[in-house]
Design a protein around this motif. Structure first.
Motif, PDB file in Angstrom:
ATOM      1  N   LEU A 135      -0.147   4.066  -2.594  1.00 11.67           N
ATOM      2  CA  LEU A 135      -1.394   4.757  -2.243  1.00 11.67           C
ATOM      3  C   LEU A 135      -1.170   5.688  -1.057  1.00 11.67           C
ATOM      4  O   LEU A 135      -1.539   6.878  -1.103  1.00 11.67           O
ATOM      5  N   ILE A 138      -6.961   0.134   6.932  1.00 14.84           N
ATOM      6  CA  ILE A 138      -6.569  -1.008   6.097  1.00 14.84           C
ATOM      7  C   ILE A 138      -6.139  -2.162   6.991  1.00 14.84           C
ATOM      8  O   ILE A 138      -6.508  -3.323   6.771  1.00 14.84           O
ATOM      9  N   TYR A 195       0.820  -1.212   0.000  1.00 20.58           N
ATOM     10  CA  TYR A 195       0.000   0.000   0.000  1.00 20.58           C
ATOM     11  C   TYR A 195       0.852   1.260   0.000  1.00 20.58           C
ATOM     12  O   TYR A 195       0.329   2.359   0.152  1.00 20.58           O
ATOM     13  N   VAL A 202     -11.615   7.281  -1.545  1.00 28.83           N
ATOM     14  CA  VAL A 202     -10.547   6.382  -2.004  1.00 28.83           C
ATOM     15  C   VAL A 202     -10.121   5.446  -0.872  1.00 28.83           C
ATOM     16  O   VAL A 202      -9.994   4.229  -1.057  1.00 28.83           O
ATOM     17  N   VAL A 203      -9.943   5.999   0.331  1.00 33.54           N
ATOM     18  CA  VAL A 203      -9.545   5.168   1.473  1.00 33.54           C
ATOM     19  C   VAL A 203     -10.639   4.154   1.798  1.00 33.54           C
ATOM     20  O   VAL A 203     -10.358   2.981   2.074  1.00 33.54           O
ATOM     21  N   LYS A 249     -10.598  -8.911   0.076  1.00 37.99           N
ATOM     22  CA  LYS A 249      -9.528  -9.713  -0.512  1.00 37.99           C
ATOM     23  C   LYS A 249      -8.888 -10.608   0.543  1.00 37.99           C
ATOM     24  O   LYS A 249      -8.561 -11.762   0.283  1.00 37.99           O
ATOM     25  N   GLY A 305     -12.000  -3.053  -0.031  1.00 38.13           N
ATOM     26  CA  GLY A 305     -11.410  -3.999  -0.978  1.00 38.13           C
ATOM     27  C   GLY A 305     -10.367  -4.875  -0.318  1.00 38.13           C
ATOM     28  O   GLY A 305     -10.336  -6.091  -0.537  1.00 38.13           O
ATOM     29  N   ALA A 306      -9.506  -4.256   0.532  1.00 40.90           N
ATOM     30  CA  ALA A 306      -8.464  -5.044   1.207  1.00 40.90           C
ATOM     31  C   ALA A 306      -9.087  -6.078   2.124  1.00 40.90           C
ATOM     32  O   ALA A 306      -8.629  -7.224   2.192  1.00 40.90           O
ATOM     33  N   ALA A 321      -5.711   6.076   7.407  1.00 40.67           N
ATOM     34  CA  ALA A 321      -5.978   5.200   6.267  1.00 40.67           C
ATOM     35  C   ALA A 321      -5.283   3.862   6.482  1.00 40.67           C
ATOM     36  O   ALA A 321      -5.874   2.792   6.279  1.00 40.67           O
ATOM     37  N   THR A 376     -10.557   1.436  -0.612  1.00 36.56           N
ATOM     38  CA  THR A 376      -9.353   0.617  -0.423  1.00 36.56           C
ATOM     39  C   THR A 376      -9.503  -0.316   0.764  1.00 36.56           C
ATOM     40  O   THR A 376      -9.176  -1.498   0.674  1.00 36.56           O
ATOM     41  N   PHE A 377     -10.025   0.212   1.904  1.00 35.40           N
ATOM     42  CA  PHE A 377     -10.050  -0.694   3.056  1.00 35.40           C
ATOM     43  C   PHE A 377     -11.133  -1.755   2.920  1.00 35.40           C
ATOM     44  O   PHE A 377     -10.936  -2.890   3.366  1.00 35.40           O
ATOM     45  N   LYS A 405       2.655   5.541  -8.575  1.00 38.26           N
ATOM     46  CA  LYS A 405       2.727   4.081  -8.569  1.00 38.26           C
ATOM     47  C   LYS A 405       3.594   3.557  -9.703  1.00 38.26           C
ATOM     48  O   LYS A 405       4.380   2.641  -9.496  1.00 38.26           O
TER      49      LYS A 405
END
Lengths: 251, 177, 96
Positions: free
Chosen positions: A87, A244, A84, A124-125, A135, A131-132, A240, A128-129, B42
């Motif tokens: 990001l 995560i 990460y 966005v955060v 996953k 999605g993380a 953030a 992301t969290f 990135k």
């Protein structure tokens, strides 16, 4: 009282559009600051040489990367959070350079004192969290670990799930965005207040004796706001990372 | 108080926008610039910096390893020197021991030679003595025989042949000897 | 006393002249300061206590200072959020 004419809030944070006026892409001062906040770190990274012994700009860039690695990722997630890094580094730099324009002359406006940028970053955060978490634990596992606190009695389960849902999926992004927005807006209004006070005192001859104190306070607050600009960027990226971490490690 | 209220009443004529709510153009530009910045970081900006930092970490690690190896080899060389020193010392001790034992054997042999010489001289002297003694005995023996026979003949009043009595006297003497 | 009474009557006269929207704006403006002031009390105490405890922890275990500092910033961020929500309420009351 002092004949103090405090400007209305629209004069403090709303800016006329230079380009594409009235369309969805109206380009005003906030947009200009955001573009600069993107370009300045880009130029810094491009100017950094690739020496084995760092010097000058390369030193700055590598210190920033190391700061994000050690103080944010390692402190909040651990070694498995290194993926990460792009990001969190871009969030940190973007928030910091958006904030620091609060004290740069001729700009004197933090981009994050408008709700748009903090909201985008918080979303966005948020994405992301979630999605993380999905996953790392799968959809059901993530929902279970984030909605059901361990050791909840069955009778309280619906209530706890509602509370946890609100606190995890609504209050977290809202809190992230509002924290940054309100801090920068408060700092901006504080600086404007002391600036207006200094100007007013300058025109009033009998009260000009207190002008040095007011001006000293303005200088001190400018320094304080630089610290706040950095601290808010750090806290935004750190939170953030913490979110995560809470998603990828089931508690 | 009335002044404040009047000022407040004279506030903005048109309804001000809510300062909390985001506006569309700023949302658009924020999303656009952040997306561009994230992609730049990135894929373009971060990898070379990260590679340099990894290279440096690698170089530092290999330098440390080399220093460790150099230290190990230095300590082994010092061990070799110590070994050599110990070998030389042992050799010197062996040489000294050999010299000492050689000297000892020399001494022993000299001593033995001297002892042998002394013994030989003593033997010679004893042989001389014995020879002198037997010579004296040989000189004395006829006289003794004569004297004994004369004394015996006197005592028995008869003549005894000296030649006949000689073996008796000799055996006596050799017995008494 | 008579000055106060005359001020009060002036206020009442003014209030009678206000449209409902103006009256609402005035009420909002005069309560905005209270909203933020009250919202700042709790977080003020909280942040003071939090930082004090963090300093104590760092003084006892200087080798854990980095960890304590990070956690302290996180705690400040969460505590401060309450005051900031008060500030947002202030903005909403005053300007919206």
């Amino acid at each position: 009282m002092f004949a103090l004419e405090f400007p209305s809030i629209d004069n403090l944070v709303k800016w006329p559009e230079y380009l594409f006026e009235g369309t969805f892409a109206g380009f005003n001062k906030i947009s200009l600051i955001l573009v600069l906040a993107m370009l300045i770190p880009t130029v810094l990274f491009l100017l950094a040489k690739r020496d084995l012994v760092p010097r000058g700009i390369q030193n700055i860039v590598e210190s920033i990367v190391e700061f994000v690695e050690n103080q944010i990722i390692m402190a909040a997630i651990g070694p498995e959070g290194m993926k990460y890094l792009p990001l969190l580094l871009s969030i940190f730099l973007f928030v910091f350079f958006g904030n620091i324009f609060e004290v740069i002359p001729t700009f004197q406006m933090p981009a994050n004192a408008r709700m748009a940028n903090p909201l985008i970053l918080a979303v966005v955060v948020w994405v992301t969290f979630i999605g993380a978490g999905i996953k790392a634990q799968g959809f059901g596992g993530f929902m279970k670990s984030s909605l059901v606190p361990p050791g909840t009695p069955a009778a309280l389960l619906p209530l706890m799930m509602l509370i946890e849902f609100i606190s995890t999926f609504l209050l977290r992004p809202f809190g992230l965005a509002v924290r940054l927005f309100a801090n920068m807006l408060a700092g901006h209004i504080l600086l404007v207040t002391f600036g207006v006070l200094c100007i007013t005192l300058w025109t009033l001859s009998p009260l000009v004796v207190v002008l040095p104190f007011s001006f000293g306070m303005l200088v001190a607050l400018t320094g304080f706001e630089m610290m706040v600009a950095f601290l808010q960027a750090f806290i935004f990226a750190l939170l953030a990372a913490v979110y995560i971490n809470l998603s990828i490690h089931a508690h | 108080m009335s002044l404040l209220l009047i000022i407040a009443a004279e506030g903005p004529a048109k309804e001000a926008d809510n300062p909390i709510l985001p506006v569309v153009p700023e949302l658009f530009w924020s999303a656009l610039t952040f997306a561009a910045f994230f992609l730049l970081i990135k894929f373009v900006l971060l990898p070379p910096v990260k590679r340099t930092m990894d290279l440096r970490a690698e170089a530092i690690r290999s330098d440390l390893d080399a220093a460790e190896a150099a230290k190990a080899s230095a300590s082994s060389a010092a061990g070799d020197v110590d070994d050599q020193l110990a070998g030389a010392r042992a050799e010197a001790a062996a040489v000294i021991d050999a010299a000492r034992s050689e000297a000892e054997t020399e001494r022993q042999s000299i001593l033995a030679q001297a002892n042998a010489e002394v013994a030989k001289m003593k033997e010679l002297a004893e042989a001389d003595l014995a020879a002198a003694r037997s010579q004296a005995m040989d000189q004395v023996r006829p006289k003794v025989a004569e004297l004994a026979t004369s004394a015996a003949s006197k005592a028995m009043d008869r003549t005894i042949d000296v030649e006949a009595a000689r073996p008796i006297v000799d055996s006596y003497l050799s017995n008494s000897n | 006393m008579s000055a106060l009474a005359s001020t009060a009557s002036q206020v009442i006269e003014l209030a009678q002249e206000f449209t409902p929207a103006e009256a609402k704006a005035n009420a909002g403006a005069s309560s905005a300061g209270f909203a933020y002031g009250l919202a700042a009390i709790g977080p003020g105490i909280g942040i003071g206590y939090l930082v004090g405890q963090a300093v104590q922890a760092m003084a006892r275990q200087p080798e854990a200072a980095g960890q304590v500092q990070t956690t302290m910033f996180l705690g400040i961020a969460f505590t401060e959020a309450l005051a900031l929500i008060g500030f947002v309420v202030f903005i909403l009351l005053k300007f919206a």
